[in-house]
Scaffold this active site. Structure first.
Site, PDB file in Angstrom:
ATOM      1  N   SER A 133      22.119  20.262 -34.132  1.00  0.00           N
ATOM      2  CA  SER A 133      22.834  21.617 -34.782  1.00  0.00           C
ATOM      3  C   SER A 133      23.903  20.902 -33.759  1.00  0.00           C
ATOM      4  O   SER A 133      24.129  20.886 -32.884  1.00  0.00           O
ATOM      5  CB  SER A 133      22.485  23.026 -34.758  1.00  0.00           C
ATOM      6  OG  SER A 133      22.935  23.273 -33.483  1.00  0.00           O
TER       7      SER A 133
ATOM      8  N   ARG B 262       8.137  27.267 -28.133  1.00  0.00           N
ATOM      9  CA  ARG B 262       7.194  27.734 -27.549  1.00  0.00           C
ATOM     10  C   ARG B 262       5.783  27.272 -27.630  1.00  0.00           C
ATOM     11  O   ARG B 262       5.301  27.550 -26.979  1.00  0.00           O
ATOM     12  CB  ARG B 262       7.690  29.303 -28.763  1.00  0.00           C
ATOM     13  CG  ARG B 262       8.285  30.087 -28.448  1.00  0.00           C
ATOM     14  CD  ARG B 262       8.935  31.033 -29.550  1.00  0.00           C
ATOM     15  NE  ARG B 262      10.414  30.192 -30.519  1.00  0.00           N
ATOM     16  CZ  ARG B 262      10.025  31.012 -31.217  1.00  0.00           C
ATOM     17  NH1 ARG B 262       9.765  31.722 -32.241  1.00  0.00           N
ATOM     18  NH2 ARG B 262      10.998  30.242 -32.119  1.00  0.00           N
ATOM     19  N   TRP B 263       5.822  26.789 -28.262  1.00  0.00           N
ATOM     20  CA  TRP B 263       4.569  24.825 -28.600  1.00  0.00           C
ATOM     21  C   TRP B 263       4.282  24.834 -27.315  1.00  0.00           C
ATOM     22  O   TRP B 263       3.158  25.207 -26.591  1.00  0.00           O
ATOM     23  CB  TRP B 263       4.940  23.889 -29.675  1.00  0.00           C
ATOM     24  CG  TRP B 263       3.848  23.610 -30.042  1.00  0.00           C
ATOM     25  CD1 TRP B 263       3.012  23.479 -30.911  1.00  0.00           C
ATOM     26  CD2 TRP B 263       3.135  22.433 -28.713  1.00  0.00           C
ATOM     27  NE1 TRP B 263       1.601  22.559 -30.798  1.00  0.00           N
ATOM     28  CE2 TRP B 263       2.303  21.717 -29.762  1.00  0.00           C
ATOM     29  CE3 TRP B 263       3.853  21.201 -28.034  1.00  0.00           C
ATOM     30  CZ2 TRP B 263       1.349  20.714 -28.988  1.00  0.00           C
ATOM     31  CZ3 TRP B 263       3.088  20.653 -27.500  1.00  0.00           C
ATOM     32  CH2 TRP B 263       2.474  20.009 -28.330  1.00  0.00           C
TER      33      TRP B 263
ATOM     34  N   SER C 204      21.589  29.997 -39.617  1.00  0.00           N
ATOM     35  CA  SER C 204      21.895  29.316 -38.929  1.00  0.00           C
ATOM     36  C   SER C 204      22.065  28.288 -38.792  1.00  0.00           C
ATOM     37  O   SER C 204      23.056  26.959 -38.467  1.00  0.00           O
ATOM     38  CB  SER C 204      20.734  28.731 -37.403  1.00  0.00           C
ATOM     39  OG  SER C 204      19.819  29.262 -36.865  1.00  0.00           O
TER      40      SER C 204
ATOM     41  N   LEU D 286      11.646   8.502 -51.129  1.00  0.00           N
ATOM     42  CA  LEU D 286      11.613   9.049 -50.497  1.00  0.00           C
ATOM     43  C   LEU D 286      13.319   9.334 -49.742  1.00  0.00           C
ATOM     44  O   LEU D 286      12.944   7.861 -49.415  1.00  0.00           O
ATOM     45  CB  LEU D 286      10.693   9.855 -50.078  1.00  0.00           C
ATOM     46  CG  LEU D 286      11.338  11.177 -49.207  1.00  0.00           C
ATOM     47  CD1 LEU D 286      10.962  12.255 -49.863  1.00  0.00           C
ATOM     48  CD2 LEU D 286       9.758  11.370 -47.540  1.00  0.00           C
TER      49      LEU D 286
ATOM     50  N   GLU E 288      25.820  23.354 -32.459  1.00  0.00           N
ATOM     51  CA  GLU E 288      25.650  24.704 -31.327  1.00  0.00           C
ATOM     52  C   GLU E 288      24.359  23.812 -30.044  1.00  0.00           C
ATOM     53  O   GLU E 288      24.301  24.543 -29.116  1.00  0.00           O
ATOM     54  CB  GLU E 288      24.564  25.523 -31.696  1.00  0.00           C
ATOM     55  CG  GLU E 288      25.446  26.977 -32.886  1.00  0.00           C
ATOM     56  CD  GLU E 288      26.481  26.137 -34.198  1.00  0.00           C
ATOM     57  OE1 GLU E 288      25.570  26.105 -34.665  1.00  0.00           O
ATOM     58  OE2 GLU E 288      26.793  26.548 -34.845  1.00  0.00           O
TER      59      GLU E 288
ATOM     60  N   TRP F   5      24.473  21.448 -28.476  1.00  0.00           N
ATOM     61  CA  TRP F   5      25.587  20.185 -27.610  1.00  0.00           C
ATOM     62  C   TRP F   5      25.189  21.672 -26.579  1.00  0.00           C
ATOM     63  O   TRP F   5      25.047  21.452 -25.055  1.00  0.00           O
ATOM     64  CB  TRP F   5      26.584  20.303 -27.656  1.00  0.00           C
ATOM     65  CG  TRP F   5      26.555  18.996 -28.993  1.00  0.00           C
ATOM     66  CD1 TRP F   5      27.290  19.436 -30.087  1.00  0.00           C
ATOM     67  CD2 TRP F   5      26.100  17.571 -28.491  1.00  0.00           C
ATOM     68  NE1 TRP F   5      27.022  18.229 -30.445  1.00  0.00           N
ATOM     69  CE2 TRP F   5      26.248  17.361 -30.117  1.00  0.00           C
ATOM     70  CE3 TRP F   5      25.362  17.451 -27.474  1.00  0.00           C
ATOM     71  CZ2 TRP F   5      26.346  16.119 -30.299  1.00  0.00           C
ATOM     72  CZ3 TRP F   5      25.007  15.964 -28.051  1.00  0.00           C
ATOM     73  CH2 TRP F   5      25.077  15.267 -29.183  1.00  0.00           C
TER      74      TRP F   5
ATOM     75  N   HIS G 143       9.125  18.879 -28.255  1.00  0.00           N
ATOM     76  CA  HIS G 143       9.622  18.215 -28.647  1.00  0.00           C
ATOM     77  C   HIS G 143       9.774  16.339 -29.823  1.00  0.00           C
ATOM     78  O   HIS G 143       9.411  16.325 -31.033  1.00  0.00           O
ATOM     79  CB  HIS G 143      11.184  18.019 -28.352  1.00  0.00           C
ATOM     80  CG  HIS G 143      12.142  19.284 -27.570  1.00  0.00           C
ATOM     81  ND1 HIS G 143      12.647  20.382 -29.145  1.00  0.00           N
ATOM     82  CD2 HIS G 143      12.786  18.956 -27.750  1.00  0.00           C
ATOM     83  CE1 HIS G 143      12.910  20.663 -28.302  1.00  0.00           C
ATOM     84  NE2 HIS G 143      13.941  20.618 -27.610  1.00  0.00           N
TER      85      HIS G 143
ATOM     86  N   ARG H 214      22.801  23.582 -24.984  1.00  0.00           N
ATOM     87  CA  ARG H 214      21.836  23.560 -24.714  1.00  0.00           C
ATOM     88  C   ARG H 214      21.744  21.969 -23.025  1.00  0.00           C
ATOM     89  O   ARG H 214      22.004  22.096 -23.402  1.00  0.00           O
ATOM     90  CB  ARG H 214      20.104  23.098 -24.409  1.00  0.00           C
ATOM     91  CG  ARG H 214      20.275  23.679 -26.579  1.00  0.00           C
ATOM     92  CD  ARG H 214      18.901  23.228 -27.372  1.00  0.00           C
ATOM     93  NE  ARG H 214      18.525  24.060 -27.805  1.00  0.00           N
ATOM     94  CZ  ARG H 214      17.514  24.857 -28.255  1.00  0.00           C
ATOM     95  NH1 ARG H 214      16.522  23.774 -27.831  1.00  0.00           N
ATOM     96  NH2 ARG H 214      17.083  25.332 -29.827  1.00  0.00           N
TER      97      ARG H 214
ATOM     98  N   ASP I  32      12.115  25.004 -36.148  1.00  0.00           N
ATOM     99  CA  ASP I  32      11.467  25.253 -34.914  1.00  0.00           C
ATOM    100  C   ASP I  32      10.442  25.984 -33.883  1.00  0.00           C
ATOM    101  O   ASP I  32       9.695  25.632 -35.088  1.00  0.00           O
ATOM    102  CB  ASP I  32      11.935  27.166 -34.848  1.00  0.00           C
ATOM    103  CG  ASP I  32      12.859  28.441 -33.882  1.00  0.00           C
ATOM    104  OD1 ASP I  32      13.102  27.471 -33.277  1.00  0.00           O
ATOM    105  OD2 ASP I  32      14.110  29.193 -34.966  1.00  0.00           O
ATOM    106  N   GLY I  33      10.601  26.082 -33.378  1.00  0.00           N
ATOM    107  CA  GLY I  33       9.372  26.395 -32.373  1.00  0.00           C
ATOM    108  C   GLY I  33       8.976  25.322 -31.026  1.00  0.00           C
ATOM    109  O   GLY I  33       7.747  25.723 -30.972  1.00  0.00           O
TER     110      GLY I  33
HETATM  111  C1  FPP Z   1      14.169  23.604 -32.233  1.00  0.00           C
HETATM  112  O1  FPP Z   1      12.848  24.193 -31.013  1.00  0.00           O
HETATM  113  C2  FPP Z   1      13.981  22.426 -32.165  1.00  0.00           C
HETATM  114  C3  FPP Z   1      15.164  22.070 -31.968  1.00  0.00           C
HETATM  115  C4  FPP Z   1      16.202  22.283 -31.382  1.00  0.00           C
HETATM  116  C5  FPP Z   1      15.607  20.439 -32.470  1.00  0.00           C
HETATM  117  C6  FPP Z   1      14.376  20.001 -33.659  1.00  0.00           C
HETATM  118  C7  FPP Z   1      14.023  18.651 -33.541  1.00  0.00           C
HETATM  119  C8  FPP Z   1      13.283  17.758 -33.115  1.00  0.00           C
HETATM  120  C9  FPP Z   1      11.978  18.939 -34.444  1.00  0.00           C
HETATM  121  C10 FPP Z   1      12.427  16.909 -32.390  1.00  0.00           C
HETATM  122  C11 FPP Z   1      13.772  15.580 -33.211  1.00  0.00           C
HETATM  123  C12 FPP Z   1      13.280  15.402 -34.899  1.00  0.00           C
HETATM  124  C13 FPP Z   1      13.659  14.102 -34.833  1.00  0.00           C
HETATM  125  C14 FPP Z   1      13.989  14.738 -36.528  1.00  0.00           C
HETATM  126  C15 FPP Z   1      12.839  12.677 -34.943  1.00  0.00           C
HETATM  127  P1  FPP Z   1      13.154  25.173 -29.813  1.00  0.00           P
HETATM  128  O2  FPP Z   1      13.856  24.281 -29.143  1.00  0.00           O
HETATM  129  O3  FPP Z   1      14.861  25.891 -30.451  1.00  0.00           O
HETATM  130  O4  FPP Z   1      12.035  26.151 -29.976  1.00  0.00           O
HETATM  131  P2  FPP Z   1      11.927  27.823 -29.363  1.00  0.00           P
HETATM  132  O5  FPP Z   1      12.649  28.488 -30.636  1.00  0.00           O
HETATM  133  O6  FPP Z   1      10.474  27.473 -28.930  1.00  0.00           O
HETATM  134  O7  FPP Z   1      12.317  27.622 -27.680  1.00  0.00           O
END
Ligand code: FPP
Length: 236
Positions: free
Chosen positions: A67, A26-27, A190, A132, A69, A71, A39, A73, A22-23
Site C-alpha cells: 500500500s 505475526r506469523w 485500509s 485467470l 502507507e 512506505w 513475507h 515501514r 495481513d499477518g
Molecule cells: C501484511 O503483513 C502484509 C504486507 C504488508 C504485504 C503483503 C506482502 C506479501 C504477502 C508478500 C509479497 C507479495 C507478493 C504479491 C509477492 P504484516 O507485515 O502487516 O503482518 P503483521 O500485521 O502481522 O505485522
C-alpha cells in the site's frame, strides 16, 4: 429435488476475489523468525492461492501487495518486500502458461526502477494468457486511485462526470470484487478498492496470511455461496 442447506463452493463461485493479506509479521514472530520470513511465506501463499483460484474457476484475483502507507515501514523491511515482489514477478513471468495474465494497479511514481522493469516484463510476458487474471495492487491506495481517475477525466475535459466514467478511469477496468478476504483478524478496509467495494461481500478470518492456502480459500467460498447478495433490493 431441492437441496436447501447444502452449498458447494463450486456453485456460485465469485468471479473476482480480492485479498488483504495481513499477518505475515505475526506469523514470523510466533515462530521466532524475522518478519521477512513471514513475507516470504506470504509470497508462497500468493502463488498457492493463485493456483487454487485458477483451478476453482475464479476469473480475477487482486492481491494488496504493497500500500502507499507501507512506505512508512523500516527501510530494510520495504527493501525485503520489494525484492520479494521482484522475485514473484519473475516467477509469474517464467511460469506464464501455468498461472495467469498479470495486471498492475497502483502508482508507478515512487517505485524503484528495478521493480518497474520486472513488472513491465511480467505484464508483457503474460499479456496473451487466457484464464485467470491476477491484479497486483502495488504502491496502491484507494483514495489515490479515485483522485487519479478524476485527474484523467479532468485532463480529458470532462465536466459532467458519471459513475461509469469513474469506473472506466480506475487503474484497471475489470469487474468489481464479489468477495474481499482479509486475514489475521483485522476488520478494516485500509484504503483498498474503495470505489470497487461498494457491493462486495467481506470475509474476515483469524488465519494469518502465510497459513492461508487452498483449504482456507475453499472455506471462504463456502461462506460466500451461502450469502444472499441484494444490491439494495429486498430479500425474497
Ligand atoms: C501484511 O503483513 C502484509 C504486507 C504488508 C504485504 C503483503 C506482502 C506479501 C504477502 C508478500 C509479497 C507479495 C507478493 C504479491 C509477492 P504484516 O507485515 O502487516 O503482518 P503483521 O500485521 O502481522 O505485522
Amino acid at each position: 429435488m431441492e437441496n436447501k442447506g447444502q452449498f458447494s463452493p463450486l456453485q456460485n463461485v465469485p468471479a473476482h476475489v480480492a485479498f488483504i493479506m495481513d499477518g505475515n509479521g505475526r506469523w514470523a514472530a510466533a515462530k521466532y523468525l524475522p518478519r521477512e520470513a513471514g513475507h516470504r511465506e506470504g509470497a508462497a501463499s500468493v502463488r498457492a492461492v493463485a493456483a487454487a483460484a485458477k483451478k476453482l474457476g475464479i476469473k480475477y484475483i487482486t492481491f494488496y501487495a504493497f500500500s502507499t502507507e507501507n512506505w512508512r515501514r523500516p527501510a530494510a523491511e520495504v527493501a525485503a518486500l520489494m525484492s520479494l515482489l521482484g522475485e514473484t514477478l519473475d516467477r509469474f513471468t517464467k511460469e506464464k502458461d501455468e498461472v495467469a495474465r498479470l495486471l498492475f494497479s497502483g502508482r508507478r511514481e515512487g517505485m524503484a526502477y528495478g521493480v518497474l522493469q520486472k513488472l513491465d516484463k511480467a505484464l508483457a510476458a503474460t499479456a496473451g494468457n487466457n484464464g485467470l487474471v491476477v491484479n497486483l495492487a502495488i504502491n496502491y491506495g484507494g483514495r489515490q486511485e479515485i483522485a487519479d481517475a478524476f485527474t484523467k477525466l479532468a485532463a480529458a475535459g470532462k465536466k459532467k462526470i458519471t459513475e461509469a466514467d469513474i469506473s472506466a478511469s480506475l487503474y484497471q477496468n475489470i469487474p468489481e470484487p464479489d468477495l474481499i478476504i482479509r486475514t489475521s483478524g483485522e476488520m478494516r478496509i485500509s484504503n483498498f478498492l474503495l470505489w470497487q467495494a461498494a457491493y462486495s461481500e467481506f470475509y474476515f478470518t483469524d488465519v494469518l496470511w502465510p497459513d492461508f492456502r487452498e483449504p482456507q480459500l475453499l472455506q471462504a467460498l463456502v461462506e460466500y455461496a451461502r450469502r444472499e447478495r441484494r444490491y439494495g433490493r429486498r430479500g425474497g
